[in-house]
Design an enzyme around this catalytic site. Structure first.
Site, PDB file in Angstrom:
ATOM      1  CD  GLU A   1      -1.103  -1.669   6.040  1.00  0.00           C
ATOM      2  OE1 GLU A   1      -2.254  -1.199   5.996  1.00  0.00           O
ATOM      3  OE2 GLU A   1      -0.263  -1.468   5.144  1.00  0.00           O
TER       4      GLU A   1
ATOM      5  NE  ARG B   1      -4.328  -3.109  -0.206  1.00  0.00           N
ATOM      6  CZ  ARG B   1      -4.672  -1.848  -0.424  1.00  0.00           C
ATOM      7  NH1 ARG B   1      -3.737  -0.913  -0.553  1.00  0.00           N
ATOM      8  NH2 ARG B   1      -5.945  -1.495  -0.501  1.00  0.00           N
TER       9      ARG B   1
ATOM     10  CG  ASP C   1      -0.292  -4.073 -15.983  1.00  0.00           C
ATOM     11  OD1 ASP C   1      -0.891  -5.144 -16.225  1.00  0.00           O
ATOM     12  OD2 ASP C   1      -0.795  -3.154 -15.321  1.00  0.00           O
TER      13      ASP C   1
ATOM     14  CG  HIS D   1      -1.722   1.774   3.857  1.00  0.00           C
ATOM     15  ND1 HIS D   1      -2.111   0.470   3.809  1.00  0.00           N
ATOM     16  CD2 HIS D   1      -2.001   2.282   2.618  1.00  0.00           C
ATOM     17  CE1 HIS D   1      -2.595   0.176   2.611  1.00  0.00           C
ATOM     18  NE2 HIS D   1      -2.535   1.284   1.861  1.00  0.00           N
ATOM     19  CB  ILE D   2      -0.759   8.221   5.381  1.00  0.00           C
ATOM     20  CG1 ILE D   2       0.754   8.280   5.655  1.00  0.00           C
ATOM     21  CG2 ILE D   2      -1.475   7.774   6.640  1.00  0.00           C
ATOM     22  CD1 ILE D   2       1.542   9.071   4.671  1.00  0.00           C
ATOM     23  N   GLY D   3      -0.348   7.204   1.886  1.00  0.00           N
ATOM     24  CA  GLY D   3      -0.040   7.810   0.599  1.00  0.00           C
ATOM     25  C   GLY D   3      -1.220   8.528  -0.027  1.00  0.00           C
TER      26      GLY D   3
END
Length: 331
Positions: A265, A236, A174, A284-286
């Site tokens: 999505e 993403r 990062d 996409h439910i984390g």
């Protein structure tokens, strides 16, 4: 004067809705993934002063049709469904609730990792179909592996804590994160993404999606990975070139992937991902847990209330803070 706040989704945690109603605002809910002309019509009918952004895209045309909107607040941290440039041009701050769902998403990242590594999905299917596949089975131990985190924000840091508890060594890339943060978390800083990818048994993606990060995991980087490497993506879908990922799986150049997010999505009914059992897939439910929804919703709603009341918002929560600072002012 309108006191309506548009919520681009079907619901909000009751405690979060109470933040809005307690301040005198009326939540107006929009069906999931409404966008384009239908979303502009909702705005024209309700004349909102703010939008709590969940599903669907907010583009230039929507903002042009919503002249009284003064703040956009994302229910989460990813803002790729918001036209940031258009918001900035209208002096509209875009807020995020970064970190409020970190524990839930990090838990989900680890769940996907273990499901892929331990072959939970195909083994479960085999049992349900009458097969006892213990003879000849060879499992995989993750302790002693190396996990490489792409980006090192709140969710990645929580993922690192979980991974280290399982005996997994963690490194991260990062370029925007101070070195002392890596040191404090006991994570090795890797300053080259290709080196991180090549040296990791597990690659977990936590980067925002921007023009520079789209297809960050492409054919070239997949070729650098170890043949038994596992990719986890709870960030993403556009971070991965899906065609290149499928090719790598078909050619046995990586071990598998756990994906909670997709380039489009919801994905198409005939998406080729469905045929490969080395992929563990969730919609996409984390971050969709009761605890995270409440924390994220409250933070997103409070951001709208505070912004409309003229209260100071921490700059770190305003995605377009730099663009909104007057020329020549100190940041």
């Amino acid at each position: 004067m309108s006191k309506n706040v548009l919520i681009t989704g079907p619901s909000l945690a009751p405690a979060a809705e109470a933040v809005l109603t307690g301040a005198g605002y009326r939540p107006v809910y929009v069906p999931p993934y409404t966008e384009g002309e239908a979303l502009r019509r909702f705005s024209a009918e309700n004349d909102p002063v703010g939008v709590l952004v969940r599903m669907g895209r907010l583009d230039e045309a929507f903002l042009a049709a919503s002249p009284r909107v003064r703040v956009l607040s994302k229910h989460g941290a990813g803002v790729d469904n918001i036209d940031i440039a258009a918001a900035s041009a209208r002096r509209i701050p875009v807020l995020v609730a970064a970190g409020a769902n970190a524990v839930s998403v990090a838990e989900h990242a680890m769940a996907l990792l273990f499901a892929v590594a331990k072959k939970i999905v195909p083994l479960d299917r085999g049992l349900r179909e009458g097969r006892w596949e213990k003879p000849g089975f060879q499992g995989r131990e993750l302790a002693g592996s190396t996990m490489g985190l792409v980006a090192f924000g709140a969710i990645a840091r929580q993922t690192a804590r979980f991974a280290r508890a399982f005996g997994i060594a963690v490194s991260a890339y990062d370029p925007f994160c101070p070195a002392e943060v890596f040191e404090a978390e006991g994570v090795t800083l890797i300053d080259d993404l290709d080196r991180l990818v090549a040296g990791s048994d597990i690659v977990s993606l936590h980067s925002p999606l921007t023009p520079r990060t789209r297809h960050l995991i492409n054919a070239e980087r997949l070729a650098l990975m170890r043949p038994d490497a596992i990719i986890v993506n709870t960030a993403r879908g556009g971070l991965i070139d899906e065609t290149a990922l499928l090719a790598a799986l078909r050619e046995n150049r990586i071990g598998g992937a756990g994906l909670d997010t997709f380039a489009t999505e919801p994905p198409a009914a005939d998406h080729p991902f469905w045929a490969d059992m080395r992929l563990v897939l969730t919609p996409h439910i984390g971050g969709v847990t009761a605890a995270a929804n409440t924390r994220v919703g409250i933070e997103a709603a409070q951001g709208i209330v505070d912004c409309l009341a003229g209260r100071d918002i921490p700059p770190g929560r305003i995605v377009n803070h730099q663009e909104l600072v007057p020329a020549g002012a100190k940041v």
